[in-house]
Design an enzyme around this catalytic site. Structure first.
Site, PDB file in Angstrom:
ATOM      1  CG  ASP A 214      24.665  16.143  20.305  1.00 50.98           C
ATOM      2  OD1 ASP A 214      23.947  15.943  21.292  1.00 50.98           O
ATOM      3  OD2 ASP A 214      25.054  17.286  19.968  1.00 50.98           O
ATOM      4  CD  GLU A 260      32.950  -0.410   5.313  1.00 56.33           C
ATOM      5  OE1 GLU A 260      34.099  -0.548   5.784  1.00 56.33           O
ATOM      6  OE2 GLU A 260      32.603   0.588   4.665  1.00 56.33           O
TER       7      GLU A 260
HETATM    8  C1  GLC Z   1      22.210  17.557  22.479  1.00 57.77           C
HETATM    9  C2  GLC Z   1      22.791  17.140  23.809  1.00 57.77           C
HETATM   10  C3  GLC Z   1      22.812  18.316  24.723  1.00 57.77           C
HETATM   11  C4  GLC Z   1      23.688  19.380  24.122  1.00 57.77           C
HETATM   12  C5  GLC Z   1      23.212  19.731  22.720  1.00 57.77           C
HETATM   13  C6  GLC Z   1      24.238  20.531  22.002  1.00 57.77           C
HETATM   14  O1  GLC Z   1      20.892  17.917  22.562  1.00 57.77           O
HETATM   15  O2  GLC Z   1      22.054  16.075  24.318  1.00 57.77           O
HETATM   16  O3  GLC Z   1      23.270  17.996  26.001  1.00 57.77           O
HETATM   17  O4  GLC Z   1      23.697  20.526  24.926  1.00 57.77           O
HETATM   18  O5  GLC Z   1      23.001  18.573  21.945  1.00 57.77           O
HETATM   19  O6  GLC Z   1      25.353  19.734  21.691  1.00 57.77           O
END
Ligand code: GLC
Length: 523
Positions: A214, A260
């Site tokens: 993310d 790894e």
């Molecule tokens: C990313 C995710 C989204 C989320 C954001 C904050 O962009 O895809 O859904 O709200 O991160 O975590």
């Protein structure tokens, strides 16, 4: 460290070897390059216990469907305990499973049952921020970014106000690039990185095949908390609140850790930069950062030849030789391609699917793309998303049957006419089209590994070759077109009645029609 047996060998190992036979051994480890990935939004995919919320056991029950469809890897949106302010992206325990979704035993079972069907499971790693309810926030406040006053002009992505919130208990402000309930972690604190390495190992040791990372472009923040620059006419550029060079060191460490394992674990980044050069940097100069990165530039373009063609050309030109893009047209943030790109038109949705599956790179479908599922209708009083505009229309439940197959789902099921049951029974459906495209890709070496080369095409159309013997073309214009110089036969067309048609010298495509041609000769 290896985890023999934790991730099963790929299905049909023999035929897989056949089409990667001339790829160096180290490369064949990278199963994801030949793969089709499929994003599952767990709360909305399949509900095993009838409580209206999809769960891990529900996904396990639907593995037969996913294997039938032919996907090789699943990316699950966050499955961890979370107060659900941002539906799992506010994690309160990185090594647990949210009780709404099941237990860790359910996850183990999903990984093992999926593995038995040749399907790998990727989880979502959220390293930029945690939930405010994570025990770290009180027990290790030094894990977060603090300031005695609002130190700069950084803005929250959700809401657009200051990215700083006051904490009564600390008497100071903390940084939240997203919602106030999502405090940003301070990666300058040397104790944070080992926590995440522990988290990666925890899941890799359980047989998880990799992570979607993310906001992989954020992680580190400017140490001096300098103001983000404001460019007249363009607005704020996140030069200091995100996109810091030190983030690349984190990715390098994780890549070494993922390598790894045997098989290697995969790192797929949400490296959300529309600057192609900057984005390409997340693969590392020495192939030592992300294995895959979503190419979001295409999702920002219209579904038109003149819009998409130059973006793909730019991506192809910017990628270092070792890099491998991941193509997607939908996700839980940007919504569904059948609506956003194709405005509900099923022929155009098929063109979009053909594009995703015929470009050089790994396609990632979002659950429902294969049905041409459109954005759901979520009335104001049912909205649960913290972002504006709401992302809920792109997160509505998967329609399994003509009535949906859900009991009181957490988000409304609106139109269920495009559902799995009906389309699975209909060989002419978009579901079968997607399945056949996936199957074609698997047995066509040029579609897997062949180079991309743009071909001349009439106005409205976009054509390219893959390797020496495949031509793909879509006509996104309003007039029918003729593509000169193509000889061969149609392997698959969005108009199924044209499958196997001979192409003798030119390929005619009606408006909103696309085809993949096994070519004896290409222009
Ligand atoms: C990313 C995710 C989204 C989320 C954001 C904050 O962009 O895809 O859904 O709200 O991160 O975590």
């Amino acid at each position: 460290m290896t985890q023999e047996g934790a991730v099963s060998p790929p299905r049909a190992a023999a035929s897989r070897t056949a089409y990667v036979a001339n790829v160096p051994a180290s490369m064949s480890e990278r199963w994801w390059r030949d793969a089709v990935l499929y994003q599952v939004y767990p709360r909305s995919f399949a509900d095993s216990d009838g409580d209206g919320v999809g769960d891990l056991a529900g996904i396990t029950q639907r593995l037969e469907y996913l294997q039938w469809l032919g996907v090789d890897g699943l990316w699950l949106n966050p499955i961890h305990p979370s107060p659900n302010v941002d539906w799992g992206y506010d994690v309160s325990d990185y090594t647990g499973v949210h009780p709404d979704l099941g237990t860790i035993a359910d996850l183990d079972e999903l990984v093992s049952e999926a593995g038995a069907r040749g399907i790998r499971v990727l989880l979502d790693l959220v390293p930029n921020h945690s939930s405010r309810k994570h025990p770290w926030f009180r027990q290790r406040p030094d894990f977060y970014v603090w300031s005695d006053d609002v130190p700069n002009n950084w803005e929250s992505i959700f809401g657009g106000g200051p990215a700083w919130a006051f904490d009564e208990e600390q008497g100071r402000y903390y940084l939240h690039n997203f919602a106030p309930e999502q405090p940003d972690l301070d990666w300058w604190n040397p104790d944070v990185a080992p926590e995440f390495e522990r988290i990666l190992r925890f899941w890799f040791d359980r047989g998880v095949a990799g992570f979607r990372i993310d906001v992989a472009h954020a992680i580190y923040k400017d140490r001096e908390l300098r103001d983000d620059p404001v460019i007249p006419g363009l607005g704020m550029r996140r030069r200091y609140s995100m996109f810091r060079p030190e983030t690349h060191d984190v990715l390098r460490t994780w890549r070494a850790l993922a390598n790894e394992y045997d098989p290697q674990r995969v790192l797929l980044g949400e490296a959300y930069s529309l600057d192609v050069e900057q984005w390409a940097g997340y693969f590392g100069e020495k192939d030592d950062q992300l294995d895959l990165a979503f190419a979001f530039m295409v999702t920002h373009a219209e579904l038109e030849a003149d819009a998409l063609r130059p973006v793909v050309a730019e991506v192809e030109a910017a990628l270092p030789p070792h890099a491998w893009p991941c193509w997607t047209g939908s996700n839980h943030d940007i919504g569904r391609l059948a609506s956003r790109w194709a405005r509900g038109d099923e022929d155009r949705t098929r063109c979009a699917l053909l594009i995703l599956l015929a470009l050089r790179g790994t396609p990632c479908l979002y659950y429902g793309d294969e049905l041409a599922l459109e954005a759901g209708d979520v009335p104001d009083d049912r909205i649960v998303d913290c972002a504006t505009p709401s992302r809920d229309p792109g997160r509505t439940p998967m329609p399994w049957t003509p009535d949906g197959g859900w009991r009181n789902p957490w988000l409304p099921l609106s139109v269920t006419s495009r559902n799995v049951e009906r389309q699975r029974a209909d060989p002419g459906s978009t579901l079968h089209f997607t399945r056949d495209l996936i199957a074609l890709r698997k047995v066509t070496p040029s579609l897997l590994a062949g180079g991309y080369e743009e071909l001349p095409a009439p106005v409205g159309a976009w054509a390219w070759r893959r390797g020496d013997d495949v031509v793909a073309a879509v006509n996104l214009g309003t007039e029918s077109v003729e593509l000169a110089g193509v000889e061969g036969s149609i392997a698959i067309s969005t108009n199924r009645s044209r499958d196997a048609e001979r192409v003798t010298g030119s390929l005619t495509l009606n408006s909103s029609e696309g085809a993949i041609v096994r070519a004896a000769s290409v222009p």
